[in-house]
Design a protein around this motif. Structure first.
Motif, PDB file in Angstrom:
ATOM      1  N   TRP A 169       0.821  -1.209   0.000  1.00 17.17           N
ATOM      2  CA  TRP A 169       0.000   0.000   0.000  1.00 17.17           C
ATOM      3  C   TRP A 169       0.859   1.266   0.000  1.00 17.17           C
ATOM      4  O   TRP A 169       0.503   2.294  -0.607  1.00 17.17           O
ATOM      5  CB  TRP A 169      -0.920  -0.029   1.220  1.00 17.17           C
ATOM      6  CG  TRP A 169      -2.013  -1.061   1.087  1.00 17.17           C
ATOM      7  CD1 TRP A 169      -2.056  -2.293   1.663  1.00 17.17           C
ATOM      8  CD2 TRP A 169      -3.198  -0.882   0.330  1.00 17.17           C
ATOM      9  NE1 TRP A 169      -3.207  -2.960   1.332  1.00 17.17           N
ATOM     10  CE2 TRP A 169      -3.948  -2.085   0.493  1.00 17.17           C
ATOM     11  CE3 TRP A 169      -3.731   0.128  -0.466  1.00 17.17           C
ATOM     12  CZ2 TRP A 169      -5.175  -2.290  -0.125  1.00 17.17           C
ATOM     13  CZ3 TRP A 169      -4.953  -0.086  -1.053  1.00 17.17           C
ATOM     14  CH2 TRP A 169      -5.651  -1.276  -0.906  1.00 17.17           C
ATOM     15  N   THR A 170       1.985   1.186   0.669  1.00 16.66           N
ATOM     16  CA  THR A 170       2.876   2.356   0.697  1.00 16.66           C
ATOM     17  C   THR A 170       3.414   2.664  -0.696  1.00 16.66           C
ATOM     18  O   THR A 170       3.455   3.827  -1.150  1.00 16.66           O
ATOM     19  CB  THR A 170       4.035   2.102   1.658  1.00 16.66           C
ATOM     20  OG1 THR A 170       3.504   1.804   2.972  1.00 16.66           O
ATOM     21  CG2 THR A 170       4.937   3.309   1.736  1.00 16.66           C
ATOM     22  N   ALA A 171       3.831   1.639  -1.411  1.00 18.23           N
ATOM     23  CA  ALA A 171       4.349   1.845  -2.765  1.00 18.23           C
ATOM     24  C   ALA A 171       3.265   2.376  -3.696  1.00 18.23           C
ATOM     25  O   ALA A 171       3.505   3.285  -4.509  1.00 18.23           O
ATOM     26  CB  ALA A 171       4.913   0.540  -3.313  1.00 18.23           C
TER      27      ALA A 171
ATOM     28  N   ILE B 116       2.218  10.514  -9.553  1.00 20.47           N
ATOM     29  CA  ILE B 116       1.425  10.768 -10.781  1.00 20.47           C
ATOM     30  C   ILE B 116       0.660  12.068 -10.662  1.00 20.47           C
ATOM     31  O   ILE B 116       0.587  12.865 -11.610  1.00 20.47           O
ATOM     32  CB  ILE B 116       0.479   9.574 -11.023  1.00 20.47           C
ATOM     33  CG1 ILE B 116       1.305   8.332 -11.420  1.00 20.47           C
ATOM     34  CG2 ILE B 116      -0.516   9.912 -12.116  1.00 20.47           C
ATOM     35  CD1 ILE B 116       0.469   7.067 -11.530  1.00 20.47           C
ATOM     36  N   VAL B 117       0.093  12.308  -9.499  1.00 17.36           N
ATOM     37  CA  VAL B 117      -0.670  13.540  -9.301  1.00 17.36           C
ATOM     38  C   VAL B 117       0.228  14.751  -9.448  1.00 17.36           C
ATOM     39  O   VAL B 117      -0.113  15.752 -10.101  1.00 17.36           O
ATOM     40  CB  VAL B 117      -1.367  13.509  -7.940  1.00 17.36           C
ATOM     41  CG1 VAL B 117      -1.998  14.866  -7.629  1.00 17.36           C
ATOM     42  CG2 VAL B 117      -2.443  12.431  -7.921  1.00 17.36           C
ATOM     43  N   LEU B 118       1.406  14.694  -8.850  1.00 15.61           N
ATOM     44  CA  LEU B 118       2.345  15.814  -8.970  1.00 15.61           C
ATOM     45  C   LEU B 118       2.789  16.037 -10.420  1.00 15.61           C
ATOM     46  O   LEU B 118       2.920  17.176 -10.881  1.00 15.61           O
ATOM     47  CB  LEU B 118       3.557  15.570  -8.072  1.00 15.61           C
ATOM     48  CG  LEU B 118       3.294  15.616  -6.561  1.00 15.61           C
ATOM     49  CD1 LEU B 118       4.559  15.267  -5.777  1.00 15.61           C
ATOM     50  CD2 LEU B 118       2.798  17.006  -6.158  1.00 15.61           C
TER      51      LEU B 118
ATOM     52  N   VAL C 233       2.755   6.065  -2.922  1.00 14.62           N
ATOM     53  CA  VAL C 233       3.845   6.901  -3.464  1.00 14.62           C
ATOM     54  C   VAL C 233       3.688   7.085  -4.975  1.00 14.62           C
ATOM     55  O   VAL C 233       3.858   8.174  -5.514  1.00 14.62           O
ATOM     56  CB  VAL C 233       5.212   6.269  -3.125  1.00 14.62           C
ATOM     57  CG1 VAL C 233       6.323   6.973  -3.877  1.00 14.62           C
ATOM     58  CG2 VAL C 233       5.442   6.326  -1.623  1.00 14.62           C
ATOM     59  N   VAL C 234       3.321   6.019  -5.657  1.00 15.45           N
ATOM     60  CA  VAL C 234       3.143   6.110  -7.106  1.00 15.45           C
ATOM     61  C   VAL C 234       2.000   7.062  -7.452  1.00 15.45           C
ATOM     62  O   VAL C 234       2.099   7.886  -8.378  1.00 15.45           O
ATOM     63  CB  VAL C 234       2.909   4.714  -7.692  1.00 15.45           C
ATOM     64  CG1 VAL C 234       2.472   4.813  -9.148  1.00 15.45           C
ATOM     65  CG2 VAL C 234       4.155   3.868  -7.566  1.00 15.45           C
ATOM     66  N   ILE C 235       0.901   6.952  -6.692  1.00 19.61           N
ATOM     67  CA  ILE C 235      -0.255   7.823  -6.968  1.00 19.61           C
ATOM     68  C   ILE C 235       0.115   9.284  -6.730  1.00 19.61           C
ATOM     69  O   ILE C 235      -0.232  10.175  -7.512  1.00 19.61           O
ATOM     70  CB  ILE C 235      -1.444   7.388  -6.091  1.00 19.61           C
ATOM     71  CG1 ILE C 235      -1.944   6.014  -6.545  1.00 19.61           C
ATOM     72  CG2 ILE C 235      -2.556   8.426  -6.160  1.00 19.61           C
ATOM     73  CD1 ILE C 235      -3.004   5.432  -5.625  1.00 19.61           C
TER      74      ILE C 235
END
Length: 371
Positions: free
Chosen positions: A17-19, A27-29, A22-24
């Motif tokens: 869930w942590t990974a 992507i948002v940034l 971080v990916v989400i």
């Protein structure tokens, strides 16, 4: 105290869930940065202070971080060049040997083009048509200085045409065929050229004697020439146009005046033949002697009365001409003049009969009759 000995020793973070989080977030940034990077509408107002500060910091940092990469590339190139210098030298030698003929050919073409440009830039006043030719052979000796040119009568070359190069007069054509013509140089013993001194306008004859510097003969005037005076064609006799440069005057060893030819400054392998015969070809004969009624407008059509009068006059003229022709064709009667008869001498008068001798009474009777 170790982290596992603290209050968070029983805390377990789910790695999956942590990974994913971080990916989400990344992507948002990224999407926000892409949406905020409006370069087509970037102005001083939209370019925020935060972005300016980031650019100011990342520029030098990127240069510092890229420096080791550049140094490593330069070092690898240096090492590679050092170890492969022999093979590189051999390759360059092969290329140099292949390019050497091309360099020589380029230099020769450059010289030819320069001479062509110089010859094409020659202008005479008034303009004279010219033909470019190449000297294909030469005949030299103590008395003969002649060349053959690769143009002839097919290109309009005629006997007597002057020949020049980019520096000055070379000679004149003395023989032609369809594709070949013969050029006699100014230094030939058969060459005679009327010239003038540019400074004093003095006339002379440039005579070739087989040497490299022809002689000035029949020079008119006192102190008419000095060393360094330009010698030009005079145009006397109509064989050459006036003002073609020939050379400069110089004092010879034998004390005679000679001419250093301008044409000796370069090779005489490319020349131009001036299609000049006489000064009559430089004038427009039609312009000099136009028809007498050139500037007049067409006459109006004659009226019926004028046409009848013209026809009547023509008929009379034709009748008179026919009568004259008939009179001229009739055989002429030859009359022999009669001579007056010569006067004959008058005949002697016949002897008169003797008169009777009057009697004495006759006078008295005659006197009475008169009374």
């Amino acid at each position: 105290m170790a982290f596992r000995d603290g209050p968070f020793e029983n805390l377990k973070v789910p790695l999956a869930w942590t990974a994913a989080a971080v990916v989400i977030v990344a992507i948002v940034l990224s999407v926000l940065l892409l949406l905020g990077d409006r370069r087509e509408a970037a102005t001083a107002d939209s370019y925020g202070p935060t972005r300016a500060a980031v650019d100011t910091v990342t520029g030098p940092v990127g240069g510092v971080l890229a420096a080791p990469v550049r140094w490593a590339g330069a070092a690898s190139d240096f090492v590679g060049g050092y170890f492969f210098a022999v093979s590189e030298n051999r390759r360059l030698r092969r290329e140099l040997a292949e390019l050497q003929p091309w360099r020589d050919q380029a230099i020769a073409l450059k010289n030819v083009n320069a001479r062509y440009e110089a010859m094409l830039g020659i202008r005479t006043e008034p303009p004279v048509a010219m033909v470019t030719a190449r000297s294909i052979s030469e005949s030299r000796g103590p008395f003969v200085n002649a060349r053959l040119l690769d143009v002839g009568a097919a290109k309009g070359v005629r006997v007597g045409n002057p020949v020049i190069n980019e520096h000055g007069l070379v000679g004149r054509v003395t023989g032609t065929s369809a594709g070949i013509s013969r050029l006699v140089l100014l230094t030939d013993v058969a060459s005679r050229t009327p010239v003038l001194v540019d400074r004093t306008d003095a006339r002379a004859i440039l005579t070739g004697d087989g040497s490299g510097n022809p002689r000035l003969e029949f020079l008119r005037g006192n102190n008419a020439v000095q060393a360094g005076d330009r010698i030009l064609t005079s145009g006397d006799g109509g064989g050459y146009p006036r003002g073609v440069p020939i050379g400069v005057a110089a004092k010879g060893i034998d004390g005679s005046w000679r001419v250093k030819l301008f044409s000796d400054r370069g090779a005489i392998d490319y020349v131009r033949v001036m299609l000049f015969q006489d000064f009559g070809q430089l004038a427009d004969v039609a312009a000099l002697s136009p028809p007498p009624l050139t500037g007049l407008a067409a006459a109006p059509a004659p009226t019926a009365e004028q046409a009848a009068a013209i026809a009547d006059a023509g008929a009379r003229r034709d009748a008179a001409a026919a009568q004259r022709a008939a009179t001229a064709s009739a055989p002429a009667t030859i009359t022999t003049p009669t001579r007056p008869a010569p006067a004959r001498p008058a005949a002697a008068p016949a002897a008169a009969p003797p008169r009777p001798t009057p009697t004495p009474a006759a006078p008295a009777a005659q006197a009475g009759g008169q009374e």
